[in-house]
Scaffold this active site. Structure first.
Site, PDB file in Angstrom:
ATOM      1  N   LYS A  75       0.951  -1.092   0.011  1.00  0.00           N
ATOM      2  CA  LYS A  75      -0.344   0.192   0.238  1.00  0.00           C
ATOM      3  C   LYS A  75       1.179   0.800   0.462  1.00  0.00           C
ATOM      4  CE  LYS A  75      -3.706   2.016   2.539  1.00  0.00           C
ATOM      5  NZ  LYS A  75      -4.083   2.130   4.202  1.00  0.00           N
ATOM      6  N   SER A 146      -9.655   1.857   2.649  1.00  0.00           N
ATOM      7  CA  SER A 146      -8.951   2.950   1.645  1.00  0.00           C
ATOM      8  C   SER A 146      -7.716   1.981   1.231  1.00  0.00           C
ATOM      9  CB  SER A 146      -7.499   3.772   2.853  1.00  0.00           C
ATOM     10  OG  SER A 146      -6.937   3.449   3.459  1.00  0.00           O
ATOM     11  N   SER A 170     -10.125  -0.641   6.905  1.00  0.00           N
ATOM     12  CA  SER A 170      -9.609  -0.554   5.420  1.00  0.00           C
ATOM     13  C   SER A 170      -8.405  -1.167   4.518  1.00  0.00           C
ATOM     14  CB  SER A 170      -8.657   0.973   5.806  1.00  0.00           C
ATOM     15  OG  SER A 170      -9.054   2.020   5.998  1.00  0.00           O
TER      16      SER A 170
END
Length: 402
Positions: A75, A146, A170
């Site tokens: 990420k 996210s 997330s």
């Protein structure tokens, strides 16, 4: 097709393929998925191929780690040495050209186990720097955030494994909506060193780094690699991991939560565990979603609060956590929905996290596992990832084709 990281690693050790071939194919798949679904923040093919060549040398020498030659993504908020990472808090700010000099601890541990980073995955479904991320299951639907890019690239079959981070859901929301498995470890299980924006136990008692993968076994193997103190994150105590393989599902105590009664996947997962010999509690736990949402909103607003108001937020949070620990003491695992069904494409909204927020506040470990065309959360007691992984694996086995 979602692949298995452990299966791929086994094939590499057996000489069925090479890390160079695997990583080259992964880079091609990442680029294809990025063009079709988005979710890609950066690719450095030369760097990744050099890593793959080193992995092949270790494999030929009979050396290498448990993930030797396996392609992974990371990420955009987790540091990879020399790679461009933005650390864009909320997807709206940050330093998109930032190139850290050191790997985050979790990344360094993955690389030490032989994993090869093939891409930085975009954070947020609608990222102002990297564009929009779609849902490979249905491009017209939201992917969840996210850790949107991580989940999308795993779901698209580009890579078998990726790292994300989770403060309120997330990892869990995009895993659920994209139809893959995700793990939120116990808060403090995995060092946050190298997460950007910076966060730690005295500033943020919710954020964790965790994997998204195609299988529960891959989650378990990844956790074993990345868990444990690093001498830099003071919020990571030396609590040993236990073996999910040693957990007997027969005899586990399973409960659910009020409000989950109409969720077909939850009923299906509970029934699977009951058929495997688990004992199901007659009474569900109270529905605490709205209370958790209110606490979370107060925490988000802490910058505008007085010192006394901040103390009150922390007191109420601690009281919620103590109460939930007591309420869940009579169950080994809690099975509840991961989220409502994915809506038409949009960025995630606060209400999407109603099922996930309570367990960020308690710091409990949670596995999201696909079930019945949807997904469920398997929630455990703090530091008992082995129990939730074992229960989630039982659900996964029941859902396997054939």
């Amino acid at each position: 097709m979602v692949r298995s990281a452990l299966g791929l690693a086994e094939g590499l050790r057996a000489g069925e393929t090479t890390a160079v071939d695997v990583v080259r194919e992964a880079i091609e798949r990442v680029r294809w998925a990025g063009e079709r679904f988005g979710g890609v923040a950066a690719v450095d093919a030369g760097w990744s191929m050099a890593e793959a060549e080193r992995a092949d040398r270790r494999l030929r020498a009979g050396e290498g780690g448990v993930l030797e030659g396996v392609p992974v993504t990371v990420k955009d908020w987790i540091d990879v040495s020399g790679w461009p990472v933005s650390g864009a808090a909320g997807g709206t700010s940050g330093s998109p050209g930032r190139r850290p000099e050191r790997d985050a601890t979790a990344v360094a541990r993955l690389r030490a186990a032989g994993a090869v980073v093939v891409a930085i995955s975009s954070a947020m479904a609608d990222n102002p720097v990297h564009g929009k991320t779609g849902n490979p299951r249905d491009p017209g639907r939201a992917p969840g955030g996210s850790s949107s890019g991580t989940a999308a690239l795993v779901a698209a079959g580009a890579v078998p494994l990726g790292l994300g981070s989770d403060s309120g859901g997330s990892v869990r929301l995009p895993a659920a909506w994209c139809g893959v498995a995700g793990l939120k470890p116990t808060f403090g299980r995995v060092p946050l060193t190298g997460h950007f924006p910076r966060c730690g136990s005295l500033e943020d008692g919710r954020t964790v780094i965790g994997p998204i993968a195609g299988t529960v076994a891959d989650l378990a193997a990844t956790l074993e690699v990345i868990a444990g103190p690093d001498g830099m994150d003071g919020g990571t105590p030396p609590v040993p991991l236990a073996d999910p393989g040693a957990v007997r599902v027969p005899g586990l105590r399973v409960a659910t939560m009020a409000g989950a009664g109409g969720h077909e996947a939850t009923a299906r997962a509970v029934r699977t565990l009951a058929e495997a010999g688990a004992a199901v509690a007659e009474r569900p736990l109270p529905d605490v979603r709205e209370e958790a949402l209110e606490l979370t909103r107060r925490y988000w607003d802490r910058a505008g609060l007085s010192g006394e108001e901040n103390v009150r937020v922390l007191w109420d949070w601690d009281r919620f956590r103590r109460r939930m620990l007591a309420a869940t003491a009579r169950a080994d695992v809690l099975v509840i929905p991961a989220a409502e069904e994915p809506p038409p494409w949009r960025e995630s909204e606060t209400d999407d996290y109603l099922w996930t927020l309570p367990w960020s506040l308690t710091g409990a470990p949670v596995v999201v596992v696909p079930c019945g065309g949807s997904a469920v959360q398997v929630v455990g007691r703090p530091w008992e990832e082995h129990v939730v992984l074992a229960a989630a694996a039982e659900i996964e086995r029941a859902e396997a084709p054939g």
